[in-house]
Design an enzyme around this catalytic site. Structure first.
Site, PDB file in Angstrom:
ATOM      1  N   TRP A  53      23.342  58.668  21.249  1.00  9.67           N
ATOM      2  CA  TRP A  53      24.691  58.321  20.794  1.00  9.67           C
ATOM      3  C   TRP A  53      24.733  56.878  20.311  1.00  9.67           C
ATOM      4  O   TRP A  53      25.423  56.567  19.333  1.00  9.67           O
ATOM      5  CB  TRP A  53      25.708  58.593  21.896  1.00  9.67           C
ATOM      6  CG  TRP A  53      25.575  59.987  22.421  1.00  9.67           C
ATOM      7  CD1 TRP A  53      25.268  60.377  23.690  1.00  9.67           C
ATOM      8  CD2 TRP A  53      25.686  61.207  21.660  1.00  9.67           C
ATOM      9  NE1 TRP A  53      25.177  61.748  23.764  1.00  9.67           N
ATOM     10  CE2 TRP A  53      25.431  62.287  22.546  1.00  9.67           C
ATOM     11  CE3 TRP A  53      25.968  61.490  20.318  1.00  9.67           C
ATOM     12  CZ2 TRP A  53      25.452  63.614  22.135  1.00  9.67           C
ATOM     13  CZ3 TRP A  53      25.990  62.822  19.905  1.00  9.67           C
ATOM     14  CH2 TRP A  53      25.746  63.862  20.809  1.00  9.67           C
TER      15      TRP A  53
ATOM     16  N   ASP B 206      31.077  51.907  24.177  1.00 10.14           N
ATOM     17  CA  ASP B 206      31.280  53.344  24.323  1.00 10.14           C
ATOM     18  C   ASP B 206      31.083  53.663  25.803  1.00 10.14           C
ATOM     19  O   ASP B 206      29.969  53.600  26.325  1.00 10.14           O
ATOM     20  CB  ASP B 206      30.263  54.093  23.461  1.00 10.14           C
ATOM     21  CG  ASP B 206      30.356  55.612  23.608  1.00 10.14           C
ATOM     22  OD1 ASP B 206      31.162  56.095  24.426  1.00 10.14           O
ATOM     23  OD2 ASP B 206      29.601  56.312  22.902  1.00 10.14           O
TER      24      ASP B 206
ATOM     25  N   LYS C 261      34.364  64.065  29.725  1.00  9.67           N
ATOM     26  CA  LYS C 261      33.453  63.793  30.839  1.00  9.67           C
ATOM     27  C   LYS C 261      34.237  63.493  32.114  1.00  9.67           C
ATOM     28  O   LYS C 261      34.076  64.161  33.123  1.00  9.67           O
ATOM     29  CB  LYS C 261      32.547  62.604  30.527  1.00  9.67           C
ATOM     30  CG  LYS C 261      31.946  62.574  29.141  1.00  9.67           C
ATOM     31  CD  LYS C 261      30.852  63.584  28.961  1.00  9.67           C
ATOM     32  CE  LYS C 261      30.152  63.368  27.617  1.00  9.67           C
ATOM     33  NZ  LYS C 261      29.064  64.329  27.380  1.00  9.67           N
TER      34      LYS C 261
END
Length: 356
Positions: A99, A166, A190
């Site tokens: 990511w 992030d 999440k």
């Protein structure tokens, strides 16, 4: 059979959040109308988005001058929105996994990007430390937890420039010094809500400094000004996020969540490290508390699929490693109870005894 959900995302949510969402789908706030068909302009939903933002600020001790936004597009949209709004000439990025790598790729469309450190050559098995941060960067971007490779940075770095992070997979699992950051973003699926909404915490005075024209929907100022209501927001995930935030406050807040995360991860890592059959994959000092990655030791490699099947028969789901790396991954997000960790550890012991 009781299920134990170790999925990496979309992932487990608390019974509190799920049950309250189910009730609201039937009848939202006593309106006689389902949450799925309520107007986002109604006073009942405005109360939801107001309280959700206030709880984010309370739980994370967000200082004055920051806005809490609820946006669509997932964290992947933020890979582009961040440089669109903040990258004037040059930014620094850490390459710590898939990511982070994708975020770097997007940022290069908007300006110069210095990759200050990377663990790619080692299969992303560690989180880089000791790198130099040059003067003059518009920001340093970090990905605090790497879900695929099981590494995590559980501290706020010192840097001579603003930070952007992030925190999709470890937000609300530790205290954060928000004042160090120009922006923090997190996909909800999440530790917060179903997929469909992204939480963004953005420093208002850091906006409007780039020279480029920004499309209306991609300009954070649009959403700050309109209170995340410029277009129809993802109503259901925001409502569920509110329930999760209420639950976090009810159980004692961030420090309690941090303690639980440390205990769950310690229990599972202890089982891995004391086993002759299983091996951890991430460097010990960089191990994630959210995503525990491990493999079969070489003499038992052929039993990998058998172990996944064994777990499935016991109601343990979601432990297969990411398709790009294989092995196993147990995600220990905030809603996962210690009971499930103990159940997985017992299954590991039983499987190992069976195959000694």
């Amino acid at each position: 059979m009781k299920k134990h959900n170790f999925s990496a995302g979309p992932s487990i949510l608390s019974d509190f959040a799920v049950n309250n969402t189910i009730d609201a789908i039937r009848d939202f706030a006593g309106t006689g109308v389902s949450l799925l068909s309520i107007s986002h302009r109604s006073k009942e939903f405005q109360a939801v988005i107001d309280e959700a933002g206030a709880l984010v600020k309370e739980l994370l001790s967000v200082p004055e001058g920051y806005s809490v936004l609820w946006l669509g597009g997932g964290a992947s949209m933020q890979f582009a929105m961040i440089p669109y709004n903040f990258l004037r000439s040059r930014a620094g990025y850490l390459d710590t996994g898939t990511w982070a790598h994708n975020a770097i790729k997007e940022a290069r469309l908007f300006g110069d990007v210095d990759v200050l450190a990377s663990s790619e050559s080692a299969g992303y098995t560690f989180y880089p430390h000791g790198y130099a941060v040059p003067e003059g960067l518009d920001y340093l971007h970090i990905t605090t937890n790497n879900t695929i490779y099981g590494t995590e940075l559980r501290e706020d770095p010192d840097a001579p420039c603003p930070l952007i992070a992030d925190m999709s997979s470890d937000i609300f699992s530790r205290p954060v010094d928000v004042a160090r950051y120009d922006a923090i973003y997190a996909g909800a699926q999440k530790n917060l809500a179903p997929a469909g909404v992204t939480l963004v915490i953005v420093k208002e005075e850091a906006l409007g400094r780039v020279d480029r024209a920004i499309p209306t929907m991609l300009d954070y100022r649009t959403h700050v000004k309109k209170g995340s209501m410029f277009n129809t927001p993802p109503v259901l995930p925001i409502f569920t996020a509110l329930q999760t935030l209420r639950y976090y406050k009810e159980i004692g807040g961030i420090h309690q969540l941090q303690s639980r995360a440390e205990l769950k991860a310690a229990r599972l890592y202890e089982a891995i490290d004391s086993s002759a059959m299983f091996e951890g994959t991430a460097r010990m000092e960089d191990r994630s508390l959210m995503n525990v990655t491990f493999v079969m030791a070489p003499p038992f490699k052929e039993l990998e699929k058998d172990f996944i099947d064994f777990c499935s028969q016991r109601g343990i789901m979601g432990i297969k490693g990411h398709r790009s790396v294989g092995g196993f991954r147990a995600s220990l997000y905030n809603a996962l109870p210690m009971e499930s960790v103990d159940f997985l550890v017992e299954a590991m012991h039983d499987f190992e005894s069976k195959h000694k």
